[in-house]
Write an enzyme that holds these catalytic residues in place. Structure first.
Site, PDB file in Angstrom:
ATOM      1  N   LYS A  13      28.079  37.707  41.711  1.00  0.00           N
ATOM      2  CA  LYS A  13      27.574  36.892  40.460  1.00  0.00           C
ATOM      3  C   LYS A  13      25.942  36.313  40.857  1.00  0.00           C
ATOM      4  O   LYS A  13      25.295  37.346  41.480  1.00  0.00           O
ATOM      5  CB  LYS A  13      28.484  35.711  40.456  1.00  0.00           C
ATOM      6  CG  LYS A  13      29.758  36.145  40.137  1.00  0.00           C
ATOM      7  CD  LYS A  13      30.792  35.124  39.719  1.00  0.00           C
ATOM      8  CE  LYS A  13      32.045  35.765  39.584  1.00  0.00           C
ATOM      9  NZ  LYS A  13      33.040  34.673  38.786  1.00  0.00           N
ATOM     10  N   HIS A  95      32.061  40.774  31.328  1.00  0.00           N
ATOM     11  CA  HIS A  95      32.487  39.483  32.288  1.00  0.00           C
ATOM     12  C   HIS A  95      32.788  38.489  31.315  1.00  0.00           C
ATOM     13  O   HIS A  95      31.986  37.912  30.555  1.00  0.00           O
ATOM     14  CB  HIS A  95      31.561  39.468  33.353  1.00  0.00           C
ATOM     15  CG  HIS A  95      32.365  38.584  34.248  1.00  0.00           C
ATOM     16  ND1 HIS A  95      32.300  37.229  34.292  1.00  0.00           N
ATOM     17  CD2 HIS A  95      33.076  38.930  35.427  1.00  0.00           C
ATOM     18  CE1 HIS A  95      33.082  36.812  35.263  1.00  0.00           C
ATOM     19  NE2 HIS A  95      33.451  37.657  36.223  1.00  0.00           N
ATOM     20  N   GLU A 165      40.837  40.071  33.749  1.00  0.00           N
ATOM     21  CA  GLU A 165      40.424  39.039  34.478  1.00  0.00           C
ATOM     22  C   GLU A 165      40.768  37.539  33.431  1.00  0.00           C
ATOM     23  O   GLU A 165      40.127  37.429  32.620  1.00  0.00           O
ATOM     24  CB  GLU A 165      39.084  38.914  34.741  1.00  0.00           C
ATOM     25  CG  GLU A 165      38.652  39.855  35.736  1.00  0.00           C
ATOM     26  CD  GLU A 165      37.319  39.433  36.324  1.00  0.00           C
ATOM     27  OE1 GLU A 165      37.531  39.454  37.498  1.00  0.00           O
ATOM     28  OE2 GLU A 165      36.074  39.663  35.687  1.00  0.00           O
ATOM     29  N   GLY A 171      37.352  31.692  39.498  1.00  0.00           N
ATOM     30  CA  GLY A 171      36.737  30.645  40.019  1.00  0.00           C
ATOM     31  C   GLY A 171      37.511  29.300  40.211  1.00  0.00           C
ATOM     32  O   GLY A 171      36.887  28.407  40.593  1.00  0.00           O
ATOM     33  N   SER A 211      40.460  34.697  41.297  1.00  0.00           N
ATOM     34  CA  SER A 211      40.660  33.969  42.425  1.00  0.00           C
ATOM     35  C   SER A 211      41.821  34.940  43.393  1.00  0.00           C
ATOM     36  O   SER A 211      42.591  34.283  44.131  1.00  0.00           O
ATOM     37  CB  SER A 211      41.788  32.591  42.267  1.00  0.00           C
ATOM     38  OG  SER A 211      40.895  31.864  41.315  1.00  0.00           O
TER      39      SER A 211
END
Ligand code: PGA
Length: 248
Positions: A13, A95, A165, A171, A211
């Site tokens: 990122k 993303h 995802e 996160g 995560s």
């Protein structure tokens, strides 16, 4: 059934400096990595050249985004041609941060996927539902619709990795359980079987992101339809090596 090579992507990122990323890079370069696992690090665009020239050639590099045309008056954007010119072979597209922070539509993501593939980049194409969509029971509908737009823009699935995802897991420290991940991956593979082909369903890597840590990666990796990971926070730490080596 095709053997699917385990694939672990790191998504750095907008993090790091040459110094700190150099530390991760030297950890990766000197680590013992499972030779059957394909590893790709997603670097910030300004560090693509640095990442490519410092990482061992057995480790791939990905851009985290690119635009849908080769060149032109698009201030601030980078093209697949430029990514290739830096010796980089992959790009992450769709993303959730591109979708939800920067407002990228399915249509734009589809156009980017088509152009990146035409430019001979491999594409890590990301999909995933938000918490309210999961709670409303629309997870399948959402991920199928996102996958449909990607599929319409793919001619050669050999260069595509699909990253599931769930947005609520990114996160947040709230990883999907192995059962939750397996359930969606299995359904996605069935969708691909029904809408693309048996061959693609058997061969395409469907990786999980959200995560993933050194502590939870092995159980996730043991699921039949989990073919690897896309790792954010933990890809900046030495435990990324454990995640790369998660598959027995
Ligand atoms: P996370 O990010 O591992 O920090 O949850 C995953 C991702 O956004 O790809």
């Amino acid at each position: 059934m095709a053997q699917r090579r385990f694939f672990v992507g790191g998504n750095w990122k907008m993090n790091g400096t040459k110094e700190s990323l150099g530390g991760i890079i030297s950890t990766l370069n000197t680590a013992s990595l499972h030779d059957q696992t394909e590893v790709v690090c997603g670097a910030p665009s300004i560090y693509l050249d640095f990442a490519r020239s410092s990482l061992d050639p057995r480790i791939g590099v990905a851009a985290q985004n690119c635009y849908k045309v080769a060149k032109g008056a698009f201030t601030g954007e980078i093209s697949p041609a430029m990514i290739k010119d830096c010796g980089v072979d992959w790009v992450i597209l769709g993303h959730s941060e591109r979708r939800h922070v920067f407002g990228e539509s399915d249509e734009l993501i589809g156009q980017k996927v088509a152009h990146a593939l035409e430019s001979d980049l491999g594409v890590i194409a990301c999909i995933g539902e938000k918490l309210e969509e999961r709670e409303a029971g629309t997870t399948e509908e959402v991920v199928y619709a996102q996958t449909q737009v990607i599929a319409e823009n793919v001619k050669d699935w050999g260069k595509v990795v699909l990253a599931y995802e769930p947005v609520w897991a990114i996160g947040t420290g709230k990883t999907a359980t192995p059962e939750q991940a397996q359930e969606v991956h299995e359904k996605l593979r069935a969708w691909i079987r029904a809408n693309v082909s048996d061959d693609v369903a058997d061969s395409v890597r469907i990786i999980y992101g959200g995560s993933v840590t050194g502590a939870n990666c092995r159980e996730l990796a043991s699921q039949d339809d989990v073919d690897g990971f896309l790792v954010g926070g933990a890809s900046l730490k030495p435990e990324f090596v454990d995640i790369i080596n998660a598959r027995e």
